[in-house]
Motif scaffolding. Structure first.
Motif, mmCIF file in Angstrom:
data_model
loop_
_atom_site.group_PDB
_atom_site.id
_atom_site.type_symbol
_atom_site.label_atom_id
_atom_site.label_comp_id
_atom_site.label_asym_id
_atom_site.label_seq_id
_atom_site.Cartn_x
_atom_site.Cartn_y
_atom_site.Cartn_z
ATOM 1 N N GLU A 3 51.508 33.883 30.686
ATOM 2 C CA GLU A 3 50.581 34.120 32.132
ATOM 3 C C GLU A 3 49.793 35.265 31.658
ATOM 4 O OE1 GLU A 3 51.215 33.107 36.675
ATOM 5 O OE2 GLU A 3 52.487 33.440 35.280
ATOM 6 N N PRO A 4 49.021 34.630 31.732
ATOM 7 C CA PRO A 4 47.607 35.555 31.880
ATOM 8 C C PRO A 4 47.599 35.931 33.960
ATOM 9 C CG PRO A 4 46.360 33.155 31.719
ATOM 10 C CD PRO A 4 47.910 33.250 31.408
ATOM 11 N N VAL A 5 46.975 37.531 33.240
ATOM 12 C CA VAL A 5 46.683 38.644 34.412
ATOM 13 C C VAL A 5 45.381 39.007 34.139
ATOM 14 C CG1 VAL A 5 47.262 40.637 35.449
ATOM 15 C CG2 VAL A 5 49.155 39.428 34.631
ATOM 16 N N ILE A 6 45.007 39.237 35.648
ATOM 17 C CA ILE A 6 42.973 39.463 35.276
ATOM 18 C C ILE A 6 42.869 40.930 35.904
ATOM 19 C CG2 ILE A 6 41.049 39.129 35.932
ATOM 20 C CD1 ILE A 6 41.390 36.311 36.217
ATOM 21 N N LEU A 7 42.776 41.771 34.713
ATOM 22 C CA LEU A 7 42.270 43.176 35.487
ATOM 23 C C LEU A 7 41.124 43.222 35.941
ATOM 24 C CD1 LEU A 7 44.652 45.770 32.892
ATOM 25 C CD2 LEU A 7 45.426 45.212 35.900
ATOM 26 N N ARG A 8 40.791 43.663 37.109
ATOM 27 C CA ARG A 8 39.391 43.853 37.355
ATOM 28 C C ARG A 8 39.273 45.953 37.206
ATOM 29 N NH1 ARG A 8 36.314 41.870 42.404
ATOM 30 N NH2 ARG A 8 37.887 43.038 43.690
ATOM 31 N N GLU A 9 38.260 45.956 35.850
ATOM 32 C CA GLU A 9 38.296 48.093 35.226
ATOM 33 C C GLU A 9 37.396 48.219 36.852
ATOM 34 O OE1 GLU A 9 39.110 50.126 33.718
ATOM 35 O OE2 GLU A 9 37.689 51.732 35.307
ATOM 36 N N VAL A 10 37.669 49.546 36.770
ATOM 37 C CA VAL A 10 36.846 49.641 38.670
ATOM 38 C C VAL A 10 37.005 51.158 38.052
ATOM 39 C CG1 VAL A 10 37.419 48.060 40.277
ATOM 40 C CG2 VAL A 10 38.550 50.285 39.917
ATOM 41 N N GLY A 11 36.297 52.005 37.368
ATOM 42 C CA GLY A 11 36.428 53.268 37.232
ATOM 43 C C GLY A 11 35.051 53.306 37.229
ATOM 44 N N LEU A 12 33.930 52.235 37.162
ATOM 45 C CA LEU A 12 32.526 52.930 37.126
ATOM 46 C C LEU A 12 32.065 52.738 38.271
ATOM 47 C CD1 LEU A 12 31.183 50.870 34.390
ATOM 48 C CD2 LEU A 12 30.687 53.353 34.511
ATOM 49 N N VAL A 229 50.364 36.827 43.441
ATOM 50 C CA VAL A 229 49.583 37.500 43.287
ATOM 51 C C VAL A 229 49.169 37.764 41.149
ATOM 52 C CG1 VAL A 229 47.686 39.725 43.196
ATOM 53 C CG2 VAL A 229 49.084 38.432 45.174
ATOM 54 N N ARG A 230 47.495 37.589 40.989
ATOM 55 C CA ARG A 230 47.372 37.555 39.316
ATOM 56 C C ARG A 230 45.862 38.582 39.257
ATOM 57 N NH1 ARG A 230 52.471 36.655 39.625
ATOM 58 N NH2 ARG A 230 53.425 35.031 38.247
ATOM 59 N N ARG A 231 45.438 39.102 40.226
ATOM 60 C CA ARG A 231 44.000 39.452 39.705
ATOM 61 C C ARG A 231 44.294 41.029 40.112
ATOM 62 N NH1 ARG A 231 39.278 35.771 40.739
ATOM 63 N NH2 ARG A 231 40.476 34.060 40.139
ATOM 64 N N PHE A 232 44.396 42.537 39.502
ATOM 65 C CA PHE A 232 44.338 43.263 40.222
ATOM 66 C C PHE A 232 43.713 44.292 39.924
ATOM 67 C CE2 PHE A 232 48.589 41.752 39.643
ATOM 68 C CZ PHE A 232 49.457 42.300 40.651
ATOM 69 N N ASP A 233 42.681 45.675 40.676
ATOM 70 C CA ASP A 233 41.703 46.238 39.926
ATOM 71 C C ASP A 233 42.140 47.685 39.458
ATOM 72 O OD1 ASP A 233 39.972 45.125 41.284
ATOM 73 O OD2 ASP A 233 39.438 46.206 43.034
ATOM 74 N N ALA A 234 42.466 48.204 38.521
ATOM 75 C CA ALA A 234 42.939 49.879 37.702
ATOM 76 C C ALA A 234 40.854 50.395 37.082
ATOM 77 C CB ALA A 234 43.843 49.251 37.056
ATOM 78 N N SER A 235 41.821 51.306 37.410
ATOM 79 C CA SER A 235 40.575 52.247 37.021
ATOM 80 C C SER A 235 41.107 53.378 35.901
ATOM 81 C CB SER A 235 40.698 52.946 37.908
ATOM 82 O OG SER A 235 39.783 54.649 38.022
ATOM 83 N N LEU A 236 40.310 53.104 35.017
ATOM 84 C CA LEU A 236 40.494 53.827 33.704
ATOM 85 C C LEU A 236 40.542 55.522 33.844
ATOM 86 C CD1 LEU A 236 40.259 53.919 29.799
ATOM 87 C CD2 LEU A 236 38.143 54.855 31.010
ATOM 88 N N GLY A 237 41.848 55.932 33.461
ATOM 89 C CA GLY A 237 42.117 57.657 34.184
ATOM 90 C C GLY A 237 42.852 57.553 35.599
ATOM 91 N N GLY A 238 42.658 56.126 35.897
ATOM 92 C CA GLY A 238 43.470 56.536 37.628
ATOM 93 C C GLY A 238 42.284 57.071 37.946
ATOM 94 N N LEU A 239 40.666 57.245 37.986
ATOM 95 C CA LEU A 239 39.817 57.939 38.553
ATOM 96 C C LEU A 239 39.858 57.445 40.047
ATOM 97 C CD1 LEU A 239 37.083 59.464 36.530
ATOM 98 C CD2 LEU A 239 38.565 60.355 37.521
ATOM 99 N N GLY A 240 39.171 57.562 40.674
ATOM 100 C CA GLY A 240 39.016 56.773 41.779
ATOM 101 C C GLY A 240 38.750 57.708 43.661
#
Ligand code: COA
Ligand code: ZN
Length: 312
Positions: A3-12, A229-240
């Motif tokens: 099953e797909p899960v959508i990861l949104r990269e919010v590091g920028l 829930v199948r959509r999550f925000d996450a940040s490269l290296g955990g910055l934020g």
């Protein structure tokens, strides 16, 4: 089929809004293109807020313009008012993420308006999308910040969060995201919140945004998964972290989140090794910043198999 899960990269966006170094536009474009090539399905690439408030995002229009060529990845941006949304529409983005704070105190600190005024502002954004003939072409995501508690105000009631979500949904939101801006959420609370939101909103897509401030970020992801829930925000290296929420620290780390989701049998589409290489470059751009995460330090286990290969 996994099953797909959508990861949104919010590091920028979340990742860069508190760092000391202004990253060049070229490096931001490099980050976004590399993250897209590593399989991330959505990238929140910038924030259309006034440059005098967050100088890091003075190049928002240039970043958006540099990412308009289709890459198979949705490029979105954060906005906090109508003016920001208008700038994002002008830039040609196909997804715009509006933020409302559930905590009155955070709303006043972050957007200089009450929560109800922020809900009224969203109606202006929806009207602007319509006036530009962009209905059905531009997706409006809505994040509810401080949904699990606030360092300024303390408690935020679950009922209030659901009321805000219902208002946004009624007015035209295409996606609702509950955000734990300051890392107060815990798994049982997360499960209850998303069960409540799902009951109130029906089939509207739900997303989660967690910060790992108190070490519960990935536990909260599993609780949200249990609620569907199948959509999550996450940040490269955990910055934020939000500059207007005292004590805020980094998001859940994209590499570790992708690793956990794959290990649980969800298909993220993400090449974790490519993300680790990108993280190494980004660490070089941001001396003195605190990066987090286990996978980049220890490496993937020899026994690791992506979800799409586990069934084979
Ligand atoms: N982009 C560029 N300029 C903007 C803008 C935007 N999105 N919104 C407002 N401005 C400009 C106005 O044109 C005005 O400029 P002027 O002084 O030259 O006339 C000035 O900024 C002040 O505008 P105003 O509408 O009075 O804003 P405000 O002072 O009430 O602040 C926000 C409201 C929303 C702009 C501000 O609180 C903000 O940017 N918050 C964002 C915080 C954030 O990024 N948090 C982290 C992510 S949630
Ligand atoms: Zn955040």
């Amino acid at each position: 089929m996994a099953e797909p899960v959508i990861l949104r990269e919010v590091g920028l966006r979340d990742g860069l809004q508190m760092v000391k170094t202004i990253v060049s536009t070229q490096d931001k474009l490099d980050f976004a293109r590399t993250a897209a090539a590593a399989g991330l399905p959505e990238i929140e690439a910038t924030s259309f807020v006034p440059p005098h408030i967050i100088p890091q995002f003075a190049d928002a229009a240039e970043v958006a313009a540099g990412l308009l060529k289709p890459m198979g990845t949705t490029i979105s941006a954060l906005v906090v008012n109508l003016k920001g949304a208008a700038r994002a529409f002008d830039a040609g983005l196909r997804k715009v993420n509006y933020v409302v704070s559930a905590s009155e105190a955070h709303s006043l600190a972050n957007a200089r308006r009450s929560t109800d005024a922020a809900l009224a502002e969203f109606r202006l954004i929806v009207a602007d999308r319509k006036a530009r003939g962009l209905d059905g072409q531009v997706v409006l995501g809505c994040g509810i910040a401080t949904a699990f508690g606030c360092t300024l105000q303390g408690e935020v009631s679950e009922q209030r969060v659901i009321e805000i979500a219902e208002s946004l949904a009624r007015d035209g939101a295409d996606e609702i995201m509950a955000a734990d801006t300051v890392g107060y959420g815990s798994p049982r609370q997360v499960r209850r919140m998303f069960d409540g939101l799902a009951a109130a909103l029906g089939t509207l897509p739900l997303a989660a945004h967690f910060h790992d401030t108190r070490g519960l970020g990935l536990a909260n992801v599993t609780a949200a998964l249990d609620a569907g829930v199948r959509r999550f925000d996450a940040s490269l290296g955990g910055l934020g972290g939000c500059p207007f929420a005292p004590g805020a620290t980094g998001n859940i780390n994209t590499e570790d989140t992708a690793f956990m989701l794959e290990a649980l049998g969800f298909d993220t589409g993400v090449d974790i090794t490519a993300l680790i290489a990108l993280r190494g470059r980004v660490e070089g751009w941001l001396p003195g910043e605190r990066f987090s995460g286990g996978i980049s330090r220890a490496g993937l286990p020899k026994t690791f198999r992506r979800a799409m290969d586990q069934a084979a």
